[in-house]
Write a protein that holds these residues in place. Structure first.
Motif, short mmCIF file in Angstrom:
data_model
loop_
_atom_site.label_atom_id
_atom_site.label_comp_id
_atom_site.label_asym_id
_atom_site.label_seq_id
_atom_site.Cartn_x
_atom_site.Cartn_y
_atom_site.Cartn_z
N PRO A 184 23.29 32.18 3.57
CA PRO A 184 24.32 31.22 3.58
C PRO A 184 25.50 31.84 4.26
O PRO A 184 26.20 32.75 3.38
CB PRO A 184 24.43 30.83 1.97
N GLY A 185 26.29 31.48 5.50
CA GLY A 185 27.26 32.05 6.00
C GLY A 185 27.06 32.91 7.10
O GLY A 185 27.97 33.16 7.98
N PHE A 186 25.93 33.33 7.20
CA PHE A 186 25.62 34.20 8.56
C PHE A 186 24.10 34.05 8.99
O PHE A 186 23.22 33.87 7.87
CB PHE A 186 26.24 35.63 8.30
N ALA A 187 23.91 34.50 10.12
CA ALA A 187 22.58 34.88 10.64
C ALA A 187 22.36 36.36 10.77
O ALA A 187 23.23 37.13 10.98
CB ALA A 187 22.31 34.34 12.10
N LEU A 188 21.00 36.84 10.49
CA LEU A 188 20.85 38.31 10.47
C LEU A 188 19.79 38.46 11.51
O LEU A 188 18.74 37.64 11.67
CB LEU A 188 20.42 38.75 8.82
#
Length: 190
Positions: free
Chosen positions: A22-26
């Motif tokens: 939730p909130g970013f791609a890794l």
């Protein structure tokens, strides 16, 4: 580590691994060996809790993510560069085109990556023939809705160009549909 990571996707057997939180791609590059970790923070609002991400077939350094957008729902193209992640928000607003839905899942043909498919959380299906630059919809088809954690699912066939399977919750309709013409028409799988 523990956490809410999801939507693991790779187009090179896991060597380049994309996921979301939730909130970013890794992103892990060289995940099978001495890996390098990169991340990309969502830039605008209105994304789903776990937005769908998909690696581009035959281009493991690229992925598409349904990461929302200010006052709309947009598809983003991510590309691994030497200095990090390059991003591009594509111009089509799925929210406006689907009467309030948000892009919940994405599919890309393994035969021809110009063919892309999208499904909103309110059951509107979209298809593109130009790598997501423009989209058309099937106004006569009501796809199954999606769960707020992960959306629905689109699986393009790896044996026949134009054949794809879509799935959703199936609470009030069939849960899986099939198309043999890139989503212009659908029939229930059961």
């Amino acid at each position: 580590i523990s956490g809410d990571y999801g939507h693991l996707t790779s187009s090179d057997g896991g060597n380049t691994l994309w996921s979301v939180y939730p909130g970013f791609a890794l992103i892990y590059t060289s995940a099978i060996g001495q890996y390098k970790q990169l991340s990309w923070k969502f830039k605008e609002g209105s994304w789903m809790w776990m937005p769908h991400i998909i690696a581009v077939p035959d281009s493991p350094d690229m992925a598409y993510i349904a990461a929302g957008g200010d006052n709309g729902s947009y598809l983003w193209r991510l590309k691994i560069e030497t200095n990090g992640i390059n991003d591009q928000k594509l111009g089509f607003d799925f929210n406006s085109a689907s009467e309030g839905g948000r892009l919940a899942t994405i599919g890309i043909s393994t035969f021809n990556t110009a063919y892309m498919y999208g499904l909103t959380n309110n059951g509107r299906f979209f298809y593109s023939t130009d790598e997501g630059e423009s989209w058309a919809t099937n106004k006569d088809f009501a796809a199954p809705g999606s769960h707020y954690f992960y959306g629905g699912c689109i699986v393009p066939s790896n044996k026949q160009l134009g054949r794809l399977f879509i799935a959703g919750s199936g609470y009030n309709s069939h849960s899986v549909y099939v198309s043999d013409d890139h989503g212009k028409t659908f029939f229930p799988a059961d």
